[in-house]
Design a protein around this motif. Sequence first.
Motif, PDB file in Angstrom:
ATOM      1  N   ASP A 104      36.516  62.322  79.205  1.00 56.97           N
ATOM      2  CA  ASP A 104      35.116  62.156  78.812  1.00 56.97           C
ATOM      3  C   ASP A 104      34.786  60.694  78.521  1.00 56.97           C
ATOM      4  OD1 ASP A 104      34.329  64.949  78.904  1.00 56.97           O
ATOM      5  OD2 ASP A 104      35.789  65.192  77.304  1.00 56.97           O
ATOM      6  N   PRO A 276      33.294  66.687  74.576  1.00 56.04           N
ATOM      7  CA  PRO A 276      33.286  67.220  75.953  1.00 56.04           C
ATOM      8  C   PRO A 276      31.873  67.361  76.517  1.00 56.04           C
ATOM      9  CG  PRO A 276      34.774  68.469  74.589  1.00 56.04           C
ATOM     10  CD  PRO A 276      34.127  67.481  73.686  1.00 56.04           C
ATOM     11  N   LYS A 277      31.749  67.023  77.809  1.00 55.98           N
ATOM     12  CA  LYS A 277      30.434  67.016  78.445  1.00 55.98           C
ATOM     13  C   LYS A 277      30.251  68.187  79.392  1.00 55.98           C
ATOM     14  CE  LYS A 277      30.380  62.086  78.905  1.00 55.98           C
ATOM     15  NZ  LYS A 277      30.493  61.030  79.867  1.00 55.98           N
ATOM     16  N   GLY A 359      37.487  70.554  76.259  1.00 56.08           N
ATOM     17  CA  GLY A 359      38.036  69.228  75.993  1.00 56.08           C
ATOM     18  C   GLY A 359      39.552  69.258  76.002  1.00 56.08           C
TER      19      GLY A 359
END
Length: 528
Positions: A104, A276-277, A359
């Motif tokens: 990330d 986290p994306k 993540g």
Amino acid sequence: MKFLEEINRRRTFGIISHPDAGKTTLTEKLLLFGGAIQEAGAVKSNKIKKGATSDFMEIERQRGISVATSVLAFEYKDIKINILDTPGHKDFAEDTFRTLTAVDSVIVVIDVAKGVEEQTEKLVSVCRMRNIPMIVFINKLDREGKDAFELLDEIEQKLGLTVTPLSFPIGMGYDFKGIYNIWEKNINLFSGDSRKNIEETIEVSDLQSADLDELVGENSANQLREELELVEGIYPTFEKEAYQNGSLQPVFFGSALNNFGVRELLDCFVSIAPPPKPKESDVRLVKPEEENFTGFVFKIHANMDPKHRDRLAFVKIVSGTFERNVPYLHTRHNKKLKFSSPNAFFAEKKEIVDISYPGDIVGLHDTGNFKIGDTLTKGEVLHYKGIPSFSPEHFRYINNADPMKSKQLAKGIDQLMDEGVAQLFTLEINGRKVIGTVGALQYEVIQYRLEHEYGAKCTYENLNVHKACWVDPEDPDNEEFKEFKRVKSKFLAKDKQGQLVFFADSSFSLQMTQQKYPSIQFHFTSEF
Ligand code: GDP
């Protein structure tokens, strides 16, 4: 809402650098802060000296035993940090590119004396294309190096970044006095004592006060005042949002070896680095906080223990929770798989875990189901995008050297290609197999592993190819494409997915071909 909290406290990142800039040393110091390891020297370097195969094999063997070095996790200030290992050696650049699809954010390490080097340029350009947030750490300030402003200029020009320093060195090399932390407005004095684990800092709220002169001497104090004024005048003010969308890169100075300036870096990292994306799939954007699990394989690590020929597939969790013994859909095979012993990674070891969050990385034991880029979901049919194959730079025919072992050879090649060690092409005209790699070292690795893991022997034969490119016709039924296939039949091959590839023997012939067949596009990565 424990689930949301767990997502928001995760930071998954990679450290990228040219070999020798100090990536391993920095990783180790970061782990010290997390209390994850007790001593220096605990993190295994993945470095390959002078490209020696024996070196590589030795490293792989060690890592095979403790594959945990691929992911190092620790907690700091209640943040769960996952560091993904990225090989610095250029022959393994593809491995690093793939790992960058699972991070990330990144930290870029630069040697103060050498400045921006070749591998740094390549890796940063990949991060820039993907707008990955980057923090720059300029290392080895205990040595003589380039002037700070000169270096910041070089970083902007060669790497195409927009930087803003969040710390600033006071002197350098022999005269290195310490670091002024612009971010926290305090000073950290350098004592050169590498055993010191946690540094003491001195608050300096007013740069004009005489305290500063006392701390670092009048000359250095005046120089620092001037330099900080310049910094303020030249560089943009730090904004978290600009950093997170990839348009601004904060810079820190320090010395990893002396564990100096590392705490400043880490403290800033945990407060600004993104959790986290969401990730794009072929059907929709998937958000981490969605209830249903999805994830993708970004790395496959062979177990070097010859007694168990299993592999570990590294899965980045994109959404939902991954749970032990729950069946998940392998979307390429359209079949459900259950994992009884998923591994989670901690500083130096791996452990079986019941539940992992977005993540996180889980390591799944695999006997040949996975290849790089595969997607796992709770049940939804989707595929994550973004792990392309790059056009290889070296090409050789591969021949079977032991006719009794052709099955083993086929299986070995198949599995090594799934791991992403190299790419296999089959020539259209005669069915001969060609192996394409990014670095020459891979041929020895393949030969060695085929023999030691699969009991098969191979030899290579040179092949004159300048570049392989993926062929993308506007209309597969038009006359132009038919003629191209007829005229160039000797130079056409299929990759493992059955996509058509053109082997150009020189840049001139590639150019001529492009001109002659304007309705066909030639791509240098497999994803278009
Ligand atoms: P990597 O290849 O990027 O992982 O680099 P390493 O962490 O292995 O470091 C390369 C060399 O630089 C090693 O000999 C380190 O001891 C040395 N090194 C790392 N950080 C520093 C530093 O801050 N100062 C000095 N003088 N040497 C350093």
